[in-house]
Scaffold this active site. Structure first.
Site, PDB file in Angstrom:
ATOM      1  N   LEU A  46       0.750  -1.297  -0.059  1.00  0.00           N
ATOM      2  CA  LEU A  46       0.179   0.064   0.021  1.00  0.00           C
ATOM      3  C   LEU A  46       0.769   1.144  -0.050  1.00  0.00           C
ATOM      4  CD1 LEU A  46      -2.531  -1.045   2.718  1.00  0.00           C
ATOM      5  CD2 LEU A  46      -3.014  -1.058  -0.041  1.00  0.00           C
ATOM      6  N   GLY A  47       2.104   1.046   0.566  1.00  0.00           N
ATOM      7  CA  GLY A  47       2.980   2.246   0.464  1.00  0.00           C
ATOM      8  C   GLY A  47       4.155   2.223   1.740  1.00  0.00           C
ATOM      9  N   GLY A  49       7.894   3.960   3.592  1.00  0.00           N
ATOM     10  CA  GLY A  49       8.922   4.957   3.961  1.00  0.00           C
ATOM     11  C   GLY A  49      10.308   4.332   3.800  1.00  0.00           C
ATOM     12  N   PHE A  51      12.065   3.145   6.035  1.00  0.00           N
ATOM     13  CA  PHE A  51      12.482   1.941   6.900  1.00  0.00           C
ATOM     14  C   PHE A  51      11.205   1.071   7.298  1.00  0.00           C
ATOM     15  CE2 PHE A  51      14.878   5.644   8.776  1.00  0.00           C
ATOM     16  CZ  PHE A  51      16.297   4.992   8.248  1.00  0.00           C
ATOM     17  N   SER A  53       7.369  -0.526   5.232  1.00  0.00           N
ATOM     18  CA  SER A  53       6.396  -0.907   4.398  1.00  0.00           C
ATOM     19  C   SER A  53       5.148  -1.263   4.841  1.00  0.00           C
ATOM     20  CB  SER A  53       6.930  -1.661   3.266  1.00  0.00           C
ATOM     21  OG  SER A  53       8.026  -1.321   2.512  1.00  0.00           O
ATOM     22  N   VAL A  54       3.868  -1.046   4.109  1.00  0.00           N
ATOM     23  CA  VAL A  54       2.794  -1.192   4.600  1.00  0.00           C
ATOM     24  C   VAL A  54       1.977  -2.211   3.495  1.00  0.00           C
ATOM     25  CG1 VAL A  54       0.375  -0.509   5.444  1.00  0.00           C
ATOM     26  CG2 VAL A  54       2.357   1.024   5.867  1.00  0.00           C
ATOM     27  N   ASP A 178       3.827  14.468  13.619  1.00  0.00           N
ATOM     28  CA  ASP A 178       3.455  14.340  12.035  1.00  0.00           C
ATOM     29  C   ASP A 178       2.067  14.406  11.643  1.00  0.00           C
ATOM     30  OD1 ASP A 178       4.638  14.379   9.507  1.00  0.00           O
ATOM     31  OD2 ASP A 178       4.844  12.224   9.596  1.00  0.00           O
TER      32      ASP A 178
END
Length: 349
Positions: A46-47, A49, A51, A53-54, A178
């Site tokens: 799904l996405g 960063g 470090f 992943s999802v 964030d």
């Protein structure tokens, strides 16, 4: 608190909650999550960063989940374990209909995975700023949904500020650090779910701020945090203000000084020029004005002038007395500091 101590605490929390409030938090095996995500297949991604992943997954009972997987092996740092344990602790304690729910976690061998409810409508950002292949997405965000998202997200943030945590043998609260459109997820009914506590920081009771390394996203970071490293609840309020202005205008903060643009138009009573054109004029004028004023107040360059999140909730819900004071204050500050605002806008262009 050390990583393994943290995990033990979470396990104890899970055991205590079983049979109590029908808690869904559980410990998953690696095998379960491999099966659910088709062995973390790229097609399920799904996405992610730098470090982690999802992945989308489906459990054996048919329920859909999202699984965050941190890098394993030598590439994984101590920061990974801290982020992993902190997010579990925060989400296990914080329960609100507008916070993303923690389904469980897995800490098996070198693997660190957190399991969340899957949000079928993805992030607020994906609807406010759709790509070329999603040009019709903004039609899903009618005014009723936007107002619900604004109030729901505000209530969720106000709630997790009220929760106390034990950190380094002292009571502390958390700051998110964030808050942005990409970290507000939307469920099947477009209800907001505030997510992603990886950047969260503990704020000791009685402390106004903590000095720390910079976290957050371009355009959402409060000036005092960006320049002095002072992270506080006021910084989260600033980020939320920027989010509100994006929500009402459909403009990206990264593309313009949205707070400067909005405060000028608000003081000139040109609220219709702020409204997202994708709404085609279909909004409640009084509510739209309310969101703009609260957003501008939250995004004040002076931290002490920003409202608290509890006040934000009250004003978004229509506290007329507070809104009147707020409108007068905003316009007074604008005319007093107009030159500085415009210089700041010019310098950033």
């Amino acid at each position: 608190m050390g990583f393994f101590s943290m995990i033990c605490c979470v396990k104890d929390l899970e055991r205590k909650k079983q049979g109590e409030h029908n808690s869904k938090v559980r410990i998953f095996t690696l095998k379960e999550l491999e099966l659910a995500t088709n062995n973390f297949n790229n097609g399920n991604k799904l996405g992610g960063g730098e470090f982690s992943s999802v992945y989308w997954g489906q459990l054996s009972n048919g329920s859909q989940i999202a699984v965050r997987r941190w890098e394993a092996g030598r590439n994984r740092s101590n920061t990974t374990d801290r982020e992993f344990a902190l997010e579990i602790e925060i989400m296990a304690r914080a329960h609100h209909e507008n916070l993303l729910s923690l389904r469980g976690f897995c800490a098996q061998g070198q693997e660190r995975l957190i399991v969340y409810d899957y949000m079928i409508n993805h992030s607020l950002e994906s609807h406010l700023f759709p790509g070329r292949q999603q040009q019709s997405a903004t039609c899903h965000l009618d005014w009723t949904r936007r107002m619900s998202i604004a109030i729901g997200a505000a209530e969720a943030i106000a709630l997790f500020y009220s929760i106390s945590y034990l950190h380094n043998h002292a009571t502390a609260h958390i700051i998110h650090r964030d808050i942005k459109a990409n970290n507000v997820l939307l469920d099947v009914n477009f209800k907001a779910r505030v997510a992603d506590f990886r950047s969260a920081k503990f704020l000791p009771d009685g402390a106004t701020h903590v000095v720390t390394g910079l976290k957050g996203s371009v355009g959402y970071v409060a000036p005092e945090y960006a320049m002095q490293g002072k992270a506080s609840k006021c910084c989260d309020v600033y980020s939320f203000g920027i989010l509100l202005l994006e929500l009402v205008s459909g403009k990206r903060t990264a593309d313009c000084m949205i707070e400067i643009w909005a405060v000028r138009l608000a003081c000139e009573r040109k609220f219709d020029e702020i409204a997202d054109r994708g709404l085609n004029g279909n909004y409640v004028e009084e509510e739209m004005k309310r969101v703009v004023l609260v957003g501008v107040a939250c995004a004040s360059i002076e931290p002490e002038k920003r409202p608290t999140m509890i006040e934000v909730v009250e004003m978004l819900k229509g506290d007329k007395a507070k809104l009147l004071v707020l409108e007068n204050l905003i316009c007074s500050l604008w005319f007093q500091n107009r030159f500085d605002f415009e210089k700041q806008s010019f310098d950033s262009s």
